[in-house]
Design a protein around this motif. Structure first.
Motif, PDB file in Angstrom:
ATOM      1  N   LEU A  47       0.833  -1.203   0.000  1.00 58.35           N
ATOM      2  CA  LEU A  47       0.000   0.000   0.000  1.00 58.35           C
ATOM      3  C   LEU A  47       0.870   1.256   0.000  1.00 58.35           C
ATOM      4  CD1 LEU A  47      -2.851   1.213   0.192  1.00 58.35           C
ATOM      5  CD2 LEU A  47      -2.667   1.046   2.686  1.00 58.35           C
ATOM      6  N   LEU A  48       1.960   1.237   0.766  1.00 60.68           N
ATOM      7  CA  LEU A  48       2.870   2.382   0.802  1.00 60.68           C
ATOM      8  C   LEU A  48       3.525   2.602  -0.550  1.00 60.68           C
ATOM      9  CD1 LEU A  48       4.169   4.530   2.661  1.00 60.68           C
ATOM     10  CD2 LEU A  48       6.004   2.896   3.091  1.00 60.68           C
ATOM     11  N   PHE A  49       3.940   1.516  -1.214  1.00 54.27           N
ATOM     12  CA  PHE A  49       4.542   1.641  -2.546  1.00 54.27           C
ATOM     13  C   PHE A  49       3.538   2.189  -3.559  1.00 54.27           C
ATOM     14  CE2 PHE A  49       7.922  -1.329  -1.131  1.00 54.27           C
ATOM     15  CZ  PHE A  49       9.014  -0.581  -1.563  1.00 54.27           C
ATOM     16  N   ASP A  50       2.299   1.734  -3.483  1.00 53.11           N
ATOM     17  CA  ASP A  50       1.265   2.247  -4.386  1.00 53.11           C
ATOM     18  C   ASP A  50       1.060   3.743  -4.192  1.00 53.11           C
ATOM     19  OD1 ASP A  50       0.878  -0.244  -5.485  1.00 53.11           O
ATOM     20  OD2 ASP A  50      -0.834  -0.753  -4.211  1.00 53.11           O
ATOM     21  N   ARG A  51       1.077   4.196  -2.952  1.00 54.59           N
ATOM     22  CA  ARG A  51       0.874   5.624  -2.685  1.00 54.59           C
ATOM     23  C   ARG A  51       2.070   6.458  -3.128  1.00 54.59           C
ATOM     24  NH1 ARG A  51      -2.391   5.220   3.130  1.00 54.59           N
ATOM     25  NH2 ARG A  51      -4.440   4.947   2.140  1.00 54.59           N
ATOM     26  N   ILE A  52       3.267   5.906  -3.042  1.00 56.84           N
ATOM     27  CA  ILE A  52       4.440   6.612  -3.563  1.00 56.84           C
ATOM     28  C   ILE A  52       4.346   6.726  -5.078  1.00 56.84           C
ATOM     29  CG2 ILE A  52       6.943   6.465  -3.868  1.00 56.84           C
ATOM     30  CD1 ILE A  52       7.118   5.177  -1.112  1.00 56.84           C
ATOM     31  N   GLU A  53       3.947   5.645  -5.724  1.00 53.88           N
ATOM     32  CA  GLU A  53       3.878   5.615  -7.190  1.00 53.88           C
ATOM     33  C   GLU A  53       2.830   6.586  -7.729  1.00 53.88           C
ATOM     34  OE1 GLU A  53       5.021   4.206 -10.994  1.00 53.88           O
ATOM     35  OE2 GLU A  53       5.930   4.024  -9.015  1.00 53.88           O
ATOM     36  N   PHE A  55       1.652   9.314  -6.230  1.00 55.06           N
ATOM     37  CA  PHE A  55       1.641  10.478  -5.352  1.00 55.06           C
ATOM     38  C   PHE A  55       1.194  11.737  -6.095  1.00 55.06           C
ATOM     39  CE2 PHE A  55       3.861  14.139  -3.440  1.00 55.06           C
ATOM     40  CZ  PHE A  55       3.292  14.108  -2.184  1.00 55.06           C
ATOM     41  N   THR A  56       1.746  11.999  -7.265  1.00 48.38           N
ATOM     42  CA  THR A  56       1.412  13.221  -8.005  1.00 48.38           C
ATOM     43  C   THR A  56      -0.058  13.246  -8.405  1.00 48.38           C
ATOM     44  OG1 THR A  56       3.677  13.274  -8.863  1.00 48.38           O
ATOM     45  CG2 THR A  56       2.063  14.669  -9.954  1.00 48.38           C
ATOM     46  N   ALA A  57      -0.560  12.122  -8.918  1.00 51.99           N
ATOM     47  CA  ALA A  57      -1.976  12.054  -9.291  1.00 51.99           C
ATOM     48  C   ALA A  57      -2.871  12.230  -8.071  1.00 51.99           C
ATOM     49  CB  ALA A  57      -2.264  10.723  -9.984  1.00 51.99           C
ATOM     50  N   ASP A  58      -2.467  11.667  -6.943  1.00 55.79           N
ATOM     51  CA  ASP A  58      -3.255  11.829  -5.711  1.00 55.79           C
ATOM     52  C   ASP A  58      -3.265  13.285  -5.250  1.00 55.79           C
ATOM     53  OD1 ASP A  58      -3.780   9.131  -5.703  1.00 55.79           O
ATOM     54  OD2 ASP A  58      -2.182   8.632  -4.283  1.00 55.79           O
ATOM     55  N   LEU A  59      -2.150  13.995  -5.421  1.00 58.84           N
ATOM     56  CA  LEU A  59      -2.108  15.414  -5.071  1.00 58.84           C
ATOM     57  C   LEU A  59      -3.121  16.218  -5.877  1.00 58.84           C
ATOM     58  CD1 LEU A  59       1.675  16.358  -4.622  1.00 58.84           C
ATOM     59  CD2 LEU A  59      -0.078  16.269  -2.856  1.00 58.84           C
ATOM     60  N   ARG A  60      -3.184  15.961  -7.177  1.00 56.44           N
ATOM     61  CA  ARG A  60      -4.132  16.682  -8.035  1.00 56.44           C
ATOM     62  C   ARG A  60      -5.571  16.370  -7.630  1.00 56.44           C
ATOM     63  NH1 ARG A  60      -0.618  15.176 -12.299  1.00 56.44           N
ATOM     64  NH2 ARG A  60      -2.084  13.547 -12.898  1.00 56.44           N
ATOM     65  N   ASN A 188      -5.431  20.944   3.174  1.00 55.04           N
ATOM     66  CA  ASN A 188      -4.735  21.895   2.304  1.00 55.04           C
ATOM     67  C   ASN A 188      -4.290  21.267   0.977  1.00 55.04           C
ATOM     68  OD1 ASN A 188      -4.523  24.062   4.508  1.00 55.04           O
ATOM     69  ND2 ASN A 188      -3.410  22.356   5.429  1.00 55.04           N
ATOM     70  N   GLY A 189      -5.007  20.237   0.545  1.00 50.53           N
ATOM     71  CA  GLY A 189      -4.648  19.560  -0.698  1.00 50.53           C
ATOM     72  C   GLY A 189      -3.458  18.640  -0.557  1.00 50.53           C
ATOM     73  N   MET A 190      -2.971  18.452   0.667  1.00 54.56           N
ATOM     74  CA  MET A 190      -1.774  17.653   0.914  1.00 54.56           C
ATOM     75  C   MET A 190      -2.089  16.346   1.637  1.00 54.56           C
ATOM     76  SD  MET A 190       1.079  19.079  -0.151  1.00 54.56           S
ATOM     77  CE  MET A 190       1.576  20.642  -0.881  1.00 54.56           C
ATOM     78  N   SER A 191      -3.327  15.902   1.569  1.00 50.80           N
ATOM     79  CA  SER A 191      -3.692  14.665   2.266  1.00 50.80           C
ATOM     80  C   SER A 191      -2.887  13.444   1.814  1.00 50.80           C
ATOM     81  CB  SER A 191      -5.187  14.388   2.102  1.00 50.80           C
ATOM     82  OG  SER A 191      -5.547  14.294   0.747  1.00 50.80           O
ATOM     83  N   PRO A 192      -2.403  13.350   0.533  1.00 47.26           N
ATOM     84  CA  PRO A 192      -1.555  12.201   0.187  1.00 47.26           C
ATOM     85  C   PRO A 192      -0.293  12.103   1.036  1.00 47.26           C
ATOM     86  CG  PRO A 192      -2.382  13.221  -1.809  1.00 47.26           C
ATOM     87  CD  PRO A 192      -2.782  14.110  -0.678  1.00 47.26           C
ATOM     88  N   VAL A 193       0.264  13.246   1.435  1.00 48.92           N
ATOM     89  CA  VAL A 193       1.438  13.226   2.322  1.00 48.92           C
ATOM     90  C   VAL A 193       1.035  12.647   3.675  1.00 48.92           C
ATOM     91  CG1 VAL A 193       3.243  14.600   3.408  1.00 48.92           C
ATOM     92  CG2 VAL A 193       2.395  15.232   1.142  1.00 48.92           C
ATOM     93  N   GLY A 194      -0.099  13.100   4.210  1.00 49.45           N
ATOM     94  CA  GLY A 194      -0.572  12.566   5.478  1.00 49.45           C
ATOM     95  C   GLY A 194      -0.869  11.081   5.408  1.00 49.45           C
TER      96      GLY A 194
END
Length: 334
Positions: A47-53, A55-60, A188-194
């Motif tokens: 799951l962590l690897f998927d979120r890293i991969e 990450f940019t799309a999740d930010l948008r 603040n649009g940064m929930s993927p980091v959290g």
């Protein structure tokens, strides 16, 4: 039953037999509990690897602002880090990749030799024999190979996580993604980091439970080796510390965006007042009332890349992991 009687001495088939003095696989509580924790760890790791991969799309999707030029820069950065993140083949030389794999090989072979030595030890007359003992068949050899390979893959995975987190930190540190203070994710649009940080904390939590099982119940004397204790403590904190770096960059980015917006509101507020003595009449107060309310709202916005309940869960999880690590560290020197 004759068939079972024939295969059982060779593969330690898990039928309990108190008189034999053999520890069968089904009775090996430490191994079974550790394996259950390992299954959860593998799921969370994927799951962590998927979120890293993604990450940019999740930010948008979360509402973060990324321009076309910034998207091109992020893609170039992604390609630069992908060579290590994806671990290309042996034929392509790369000094960092060679160092990582050599270290992983040394770690995997060391663990294999440790458990294989336990396999080759003869059963004592009074000691309880292990289900992987050489006298019980090839199960112990397979187990030694499996756990050695597991350590090799885990070492490479930890290195890949560090590379992925470094890439995310560059994206945030260089300002390729702009926070959106009014995004619907309430972060603040940064929930993927959290989400990355929260996932890493859960990985450490499960790891801490697995460590507690091994060190408290004991397993082949591993719990008495100081080197193992040190490596276990370091591994428990590795992933959370790696994710805290991009989280710091996200907090700094959000704080700068919030400060700039507050400064703009403050400038608008003062430009609307012509009297330098600041003696406002009621008409001026009513005129600036919406600006004051907006200023108060912005000043109270969260600067962390979490929703409030996720922040609470993260704090509780990290507190437990740190407490367990400190406890293990104290026990190390007792």
């Amino acid at each position: 039953m004759a068939g079972f009687t024939f295969w059982r001495p060779n593969f330690a088939f898990p039928f309990p037999n108190a008189s034999s003095g053999l520890l069968y696989y089904s009775d090996d509580l430490t191994h079974l509990l550790f394996t259950a924790c390992l299954i959860v760890e593998v799921y969370l790791g994927n799951l962590l690897f998927d979120r890293i991969e993604s990450f940019t799309a999740d930010l948008r999707r979360a509402g973060c602002r990324i321009s076309r030029e910034e998207q091109v820069a992020i893609r170039a950065l992604n390609q630069r880090f992908r060579r290590l993140f994806r671990s290309p083949g042996w034929s392509t030389f790369s000094l960092p990749r060679v160092v990582i794999r050599l270290f992983a090989i040394v770690a995997g072979v060391s663990v294999f030799l440790f458990f294989f030595s336990k396999v080759q030890q003869p059963c004592g007359v009074s000691a309880k024999c292990w289900w992987g003992q050489s006298g019980s068949g090839v199960a112990g050899t397979y187990y030694s190979l499996a756990i050695g390979g597991l350590v090799y893959l885990a070492t490479e995975a930890l290195a890949a996580i560090l590379v992925g987190m470094s890439m995310i930190n560059f994206i945030l540190r260089d300002g390729y993604a702009k926070p959106n203070l009014f995004a619907q994710d309430l972060a603040n649009g940064m929930s993927p980091v959290g989400d990355l940080v929260l996932t890493s904390f859960f990985i450490s939590l499960v790891g801490a439970v697995a460590i507690f099982i091994v060190l408290r119940l004991g397993y082949f004397g591993v719990e008495d080796l100081i080197v193992i204790w040190g490596l276990i403590i370091a591994a428990t904190l590795y992933i959370p510390l790696a994710t805290l770096i991009p989280m710091y960059s996200a907090v700094r980015l959000i704080s700068e965006c919030k400060r700039a917006l507050l400064q703009s509101i403050n400038t608008m507020f003062h430009s609307g007042v012509s009297d330098v003595t600041h003696s406002y009449d009621m008409a001026q107060i009513r005129e600036i009332q919406p600006a004051l309310g907006f200023y108060k709202h912005v000043s109270e916005l969260n600067v962390f890349p979490f929703e409030k309940y996720k922040a609470l869960v993260s704090v509780i999880t990290l507190t437990f992991v740190v407490a367990q690590t400190i406890y293990n560290f104290i026990k190390l020197f007792q």
